[in-house]
Design an enzyme around this catalytic site. Structure first.
Site, PDB file in Angstrom:
ATOM      1  N   ILE A   1       0.841  -1.211   0.000  1.00  0.00           N
ATOM      2  CA  ILE A   1       0.000   0.000   0.000  1.00  0.00           C
ATOM      3  C   ILE A   1       0.876   1.261   0.000  1.00  0.00           C
ATOM      4  CG2 ILE A   1      -1.783   1.288   1.254  1.00  0.00           C
ATOM      5  CD1 ILE A   1      -2.708  -1.474   2.385  1.00  0.00           C
TER       6      ILE A   1
ATOM      7  N   ARG B   1      -3.660   0.149  10.909  1.00  0.00           N
ATOM      8  CA  ARG B   1      -4.315  -0.439  12.078  1.00  0.00           C
ATOM      9  C   ARG B   1      -4.319   0.589  13.195  1.00  0.00           C
ATOM     10  NH1 ARG B   1      -6.131  -3.474   9.150  1.00  0.00           N
ATOM     11  NH2 ARG B   1      -6.068  -5.748   9.111  1.00  0.00           N
TER      12      ARG B   1
ATOM     13  N   ASP C   1      -9.059   5.582   9.247  1.00  0.00           N
ATOM     14  CA  ASP C   1      -9.978   4.537   8.769  1.00  0.00           C
ATOM     15  C   ASP C   1     -10.036   3.401   9.789  1.00  0.00           C
ATOM     16  OD1 ASP C   1     -11.650   3.272   6.770  1.00  0.00           O
ATOM     17  OD2 ASP C   1      -9.971   1.924   6.305  1.00  0.00           O
TER      18      ASP C   1
ATOM     19  N   GLU D   1     -11.417  -1.231  17.745  1.00  0.00           N
ATOM     20  CA  GLU D   1     -12.528  -0.858  16.858  1.00  0.00           C
ATOM     21  C   GLU D   1     -13.598  -1.952  16.865  1.00  0.00           C
ATOM     22  OE1 GLU D   1     -10.615  -0.290  12.989  1.00  0.00           O
ATOM     23  OE2 GLU D   1     -11.628  -2.040  12.214  1.00  0.00           O
TER      24      GLU D   1
ATOM     25  N   HIS E   1     -13.369   1.768   8.649  1.00  0.00           N
ATOM     26  CA  HIS E   1     -12.499   0.665   8.202  1.00  0.00           C
ATOM     27  C   HIS E   1     -12.993   0.111   6.853  1.00  0.00           C
ATOM     28  CE1 HIS E   1      -9.646  -2.829   9.485  1.00  0.00           C
ATOM     29  NE2 HIS E   1      -9.584  -2.613   8.183  1.00  0.00           N
TER      30      HIS E   1
ATOM     31  N   GLY F   1     -11.157   0.751   3.959  1.00  0.00           N
ATOM     32  CA  GLY F   1     -10.042   0.870   3.006  1.00  0.00           C
ATOM     33  C   GLY F   1     -10.106  -0.172   1.903  1.00  0.00           C
TER      34      GLY F   1
HETATM   35  N1  LIG Z   1      -7.899  -0.108   6.024  1.00  0.00           N
HETATM   36  C1  LIG Z   1      -7.996  -1.277   5.427  1.00  0.00           C
HETATM   37  O1  LIG Z   1      -9.087  -1.704   5.033  1.00  0.00           O
HETATM   38  C2  LIG Z   1      -6.781  -2.081   5.203  1.00  0.00           C
HETATM   39  C3  LIG Z   1      -5.726  -1.999   6.063  1.00  0.00           C
HETATM   40  N2  LIG Z   1      -4.600  -2.732   5.826  1.00  0.00           N
HETATM   41  C4  LIG Z   1      -3.495  -2.599   6.779  1.00  0.00           C
HETATM   42  O2  LIG Z   1      -2.390  -2.036   6.108  1.00  0.00           O
HETATM   43  C5  LIG Z   1      -1.211  -2.781   6.446  1.00  0.00           C
HETATM   44  C6  LIG Z   1      -0.232  -2.714   5.302  1.00  0.00           C
HETATM   45  O3  LIG Z   1      -0.768  -3.406   4.199  1.00  0.00           O
HETATM   46  P1  LIG Z   1       0.160  -3.823   2.969  1.00  0.00           P
HETATM   47  O4  LIG Z   1       0.937  -2.667   2.507  1.00  0.00           O
HETATM   48  O5  LIG Z   1      -0.719  -4.518   1.999  1.00  0.00           O
HETATM   49  O6  LIG Z   1       1.094  -4.878   3.678  1.00  0.00           O
HETATM   50  P2  LIG Z   1       2.632  -5.200   3.379  1.00  0.00           P
HETATM   51  O7  LIG Z   1       2.896  -6.471   4.077  1.00  0.00           O
HETATM   52  O8  LIG Z   1       2.898  -5.116   1.934  1.00  0.00           O
HETATM   53  O9  LIG Z   1       3.416  -4.023   4.112  1.00  0.00           O
HETATM   54  C7  LIG Z   1       3.558  -4.011   5.497  1.00  0.00           C
HETATM   55  C8  LIG Z   1       4.569  -2.967   5.900  1.00  0.00           C
HETATM   56  O10 LIG Z   1       4.737  -3.056   7.327  1.00  0.00           O
HETATM   57  C9  LIG Z   1       6.112  -3.226   7.624  1.00  0.00           C
HETATM   58  N3  LIG Z   1       6.268  -4.029   8.822  1.00  0.00           N
HETATM   59  C10 LIG Z   1       5.769  -5.261   9.048  1.00  0.00           C
HETATM   60  N4  LIG Z   1       6.150  -5.684  10.276  1.00  0.00           N
HETATM   61  C11 LIG Z   1       6.910  -4.710  10.801  1.00  0.00           C
HETATM   62  C12 LIG Z   1       7.602  -4.569  12.028  1.00  0.00           C
HETATM   63  N5  LIG Z   1       7.579  -5.537  12.928  1.00  0.00           N
HETATM   64  N6  LIG Z   1       8.287  -3.421  12.246  1.00  0.00           N
HETATM   65  C13 LIG Z   1       8.312  -2.443  11.313  1.00  0.00           C
HETATM   66  N7  LIG Z   1       7.678  -2.531  10.125  1.00  0.00           N
HETATM   67  C14 LIG Z   1       6.989  -3.642   9.882  1.00  0.00           C
HETATM   68  C15 LIG Z   1       6.716  -3.906   6.412  1.00  0.00           C
HETATM   69  O11 LIG Z   1       8.106  -3.675   6.354  1.00  0.00           O
HETATM   70  C16 LIG Z   1       5.949  -3.203   5.294  1.00  0.00           C
HETATM   71  O12 LIG Z   1       6.545  -1.961   5.017  1.00  0.00           O
HETATM   72  C17 LIG Z   1      -1.733  -4.203   6.709  1.00  0.00           C
HETATM   73  O13 LIG Z   1      -0.875  -4.902   7.580  1.00  0.00           O
HETATM   74  C18 LIG Z   1      -3.076  -3.952   7.319  1.00  0.00           C
HETATM   75  O14 LIG Z   1      -2.964  -3.885   8.719  1.00  0.00           O
HETATM   76  C19 LIG Z   1      -4.456  -3.532   4.731  1.00  0.00           C
HETATM   77  C20 LIG Z   1      -5.493  -3.651   3.851  1.00  0.00           C
HETATM   78  C21 LIG Z   1      -6.780  -3.001   4.058  1.00  0.00           C
HETATM   79  O1  LIG Z   2     -11.525  -7.072   4.879  1.00  0.00           O
HETATM   80  C1  LIG Z   2     -11.618  -5.922   5.310  1.00  0.00           C
HETATM   81  O2  LIG Z   2     -12.607  -5.208   5.169  1.00  0.00           O
HETATM   82  C2  LIG Z   2     -10.460  -5.343   6.064  1.00  0.00           C
HETATM   83  C3  LIG Z   2      -9.248  -5.349   5.219  1.00  0.00           C
HETATM   84  C4  LIG Z   2      -8.021  -5.200   6.022  1.00  0.00           C
HETATM   85  O3  LIG Z   2      -7.969  -4.488   6.993  1.00  0.00           O
HETATM   86  C5  LIG Z   2      -6.842  -5.954   5.607  1.00  0.00           C
HETATM   87  O4  LIG Z   2      -6.864  -6.559   4.526  1.00  0.00           O
HETATM   88  O5  LIG Z   2      -5.864  -5.945   6.365  1.00  0.00           O
END
Ligand SMILES: NC(=O)C1=CN([C@@H]2O[C@H](COP(=O)(O)OP(=O)(O)OC[C@H]3O[C@@H](n4cnc5c(N)ncnc54)[C@H](O)[C@@H]3O)[C@@H](O)[C@H]2O)C=CC1
Ligand SMILES: O=C(O)CCC(=O)C(=O)O
Length: 395
Positions: A150, A231, A254, A259, A281, A283
């Site tokens: 993202i 998160r 978001d 939550e 939430h 996204g």
């Molecule tokens: N609002 C929503 O609906 C959504 C929220 N998310 C949240 O966004 C986050 C990121 O999503 P993506 O970019 O797809 O995941 P990703 O796995 O591609 O990126 C995760 C990022 O977090 C970092 N990270 C992971 N563990 C870490 C640690 N222990 N210390 C420091 N950095 C750390 C990684 O280096 C990376 O930069 C997800 O983990 C999820 O919680 C994801 C999708 C939907």
């Molecule tokens: O499924 C959802 O609506 C939440 C998505 C999300 O937070 C995630 O993929 O990490």
């Protein structure tokens, strides 16, 4: 193959799973507390945000795979799943475009006060002068915490919008940032101090909990924006509520600490809500993302059915600690490997991983066993001289 889907998943994905011969039970409104009653003999559990805890896993003796139909896996007790030998897999990057779109939407909404504009219009207030004070985003510095799927997409869109983009990410180097056309922040605090807008895209874990804490917020520029679509736990919301007004921070969220679940109807953090622009939430909640996630879930089930290993495992051990690779070339006959395993057991050597491949024609095979101890030459000779063994050697 029995599958429980304890969240919403597209009809097409359900059909695709059924076409694979799976028996699918749909429980789209299930909450975390309902799972123990629903698990029965499910072998695969598919969830979105529904929390999967010990009680759910304890109630499911047949469960061998949990699929997170999304990215973040902090809603699943990974440690307990690993201890019970249950695979957990997710759908990395498949909802990233949707979250990036919402992030950019929040950023523009904060800059132009779109939400307040709209509320005033609904109340019959016309305030063109008051709302004509946006600074604009072009030329401003966006700091991204976490350059995963993202964060990378948000960076690319912001660059196209003419913003200066900089990032902190745990594995980002100055060189890598340079090749991506990004500024490099050696620490989160450096990013806080030098960004006009901070956008958080980190996974939630013990390391990242309250990474945006009081000192981070105090280090941010006066009137800066903070956007969190990752998160809630990553931001100390108590500190945020105390500091945001005195620093005139503009906040868009978001996600929230504690939550409500997807099926709940009340948002308890109303005091926080007065200070921010917020979404529920959502996204990942676009049709495009839902379709991409559903397709990936089907691929994960397919991979698991055909190979016993799911795509995108998140709780597999990173690297085997076993240092000794025993390679056994053998004829493809019943009981050959059982005899090898017996010899290793008698020598008190544990097999950590094992893979057997059969050569074309089906006559011969090679089995690689990763061992926690070195077999002696005596054991190697014993194995090599067994019936139907071609040769056993250490690599
Ligand atoms: N609002 C929503 O609906 C959504 C929220 N998310 C949240 O966004 C986050 C990121 O999503 P993506 O970019 O797809 O995941 P990703 O796995 O591609 O990126 C995760 C990022 O977090 C970092 N990270 C992971 N563990 C870490 C640690 N222990 N210390 C420091 N950095 C750390 C990684 O280096 C990376 O930069 C997800 O983990 C999820 O919680 C994801 C999708 C939907
Ligand atoms: O499924 C959802 O609506 C939440 C998505 C999300 O937070 C995630 O993929 O990490």
């Amino acid at each position: 193959m029995k599958i429980l889907i304890a969240d919403k998943l597209s009809d097409n994905a359900v059909k695709a799973l059924e076409n694979m011969g799976a028996s699918v039970r749909l429980e789209p409104d299930a909450a975390a507390g309902d799972l123990p009653q629903l698990m029965n003999d499910a072998e695969i559990l598919i969830v979105r945000s529904t929390k999967v805890n010990k009680a759910a896993m304890d109630a499911a003796s047949s469960l061998s795979l949990i699929i997170r139909a999304g990215a973040g896996v902090n809603t699943i007790d990974l440690e307990y799943a690993s201890a019970l030998g249950i695979h957990v897999a997710n759908c990395p990057g498949k909802n990233a475009d949707a979250v990036a779109e919402l992030t950019i939407g929040h950023m523009i909404a904060l800059d132009r006060n779109i939400v307040d504009n709209s509320i005033d219009l609904r109340n019959g207030v016309w305030n063109k002068k008051g709302y004509s004070k946006a600074r604009g985003l072009k030329g401003r510095t966006l700091g991204i915490l976490g350059l995963g799927s993202i964060g990378t997409k948000v960076a690319a869109v912001a660059q196209v919008m003419g913003m200066n983009v900089q990032a902190w990410s745990r594995s980002l180097t100055e060189q890598k940032a340079k090749t991506m056309g990004l500024g490099f922040c050696p620490t989160p605090m450096d990013l806080a101090r030098s960004s006009d807008i901070v956008s958080i895209h980190l996974a939630a874990s013990n390391d990242t909990r309250h990474l945006v804490d009081r000192s981070f917020l105090e280090a941010m520029k006066e009137s800066a924006f903070l956007i969190n679509t990752s998160r809630g736990e990553i931001v100390d919301s108590a500190a945020l509520m105390e500091i945001c007004s005195s620093k005139s921070l503009k906040i868009a969220l978001d996600v929230y600490e504690d939550e409500p679940g997807a099926s709940e109807k009340t948002f308890p953090h109303t005091e926080l809500a007065q200070l921010i622009t917020g979404t529920h939430h959502i996204g990942a909640s676009t049709q495009q993302a839902a379709d991409a996630i559903a397709d990936e879930v089907v691929k994960i089930v397919e991979s698991y059915r055909s190979s016993g290993k799911p795509l995108h495992p998140v709780n597999a051990r990173d690297k085997s600690t076993a240092q000794f690779n025993l390679v056994v070339r053998h004829f493809n006959k019943v009981g050959v490997l059982a005899a090898v395993l017996d010899a290793l057991r008698n020598a008190d050597i544990n097999i950590e991983e094992m893979e057997n491949s059969i050569f074309s024609g089906g006559e011969a095979a090679v089995c690689t066993l990763k061992l926690d101890d070195r077999p002696s030459d005596v054991i190697l000779n014993e194995i090599s001289s067994m019936d139907n063994i071609i040769k056993a050697s250490l690599k």
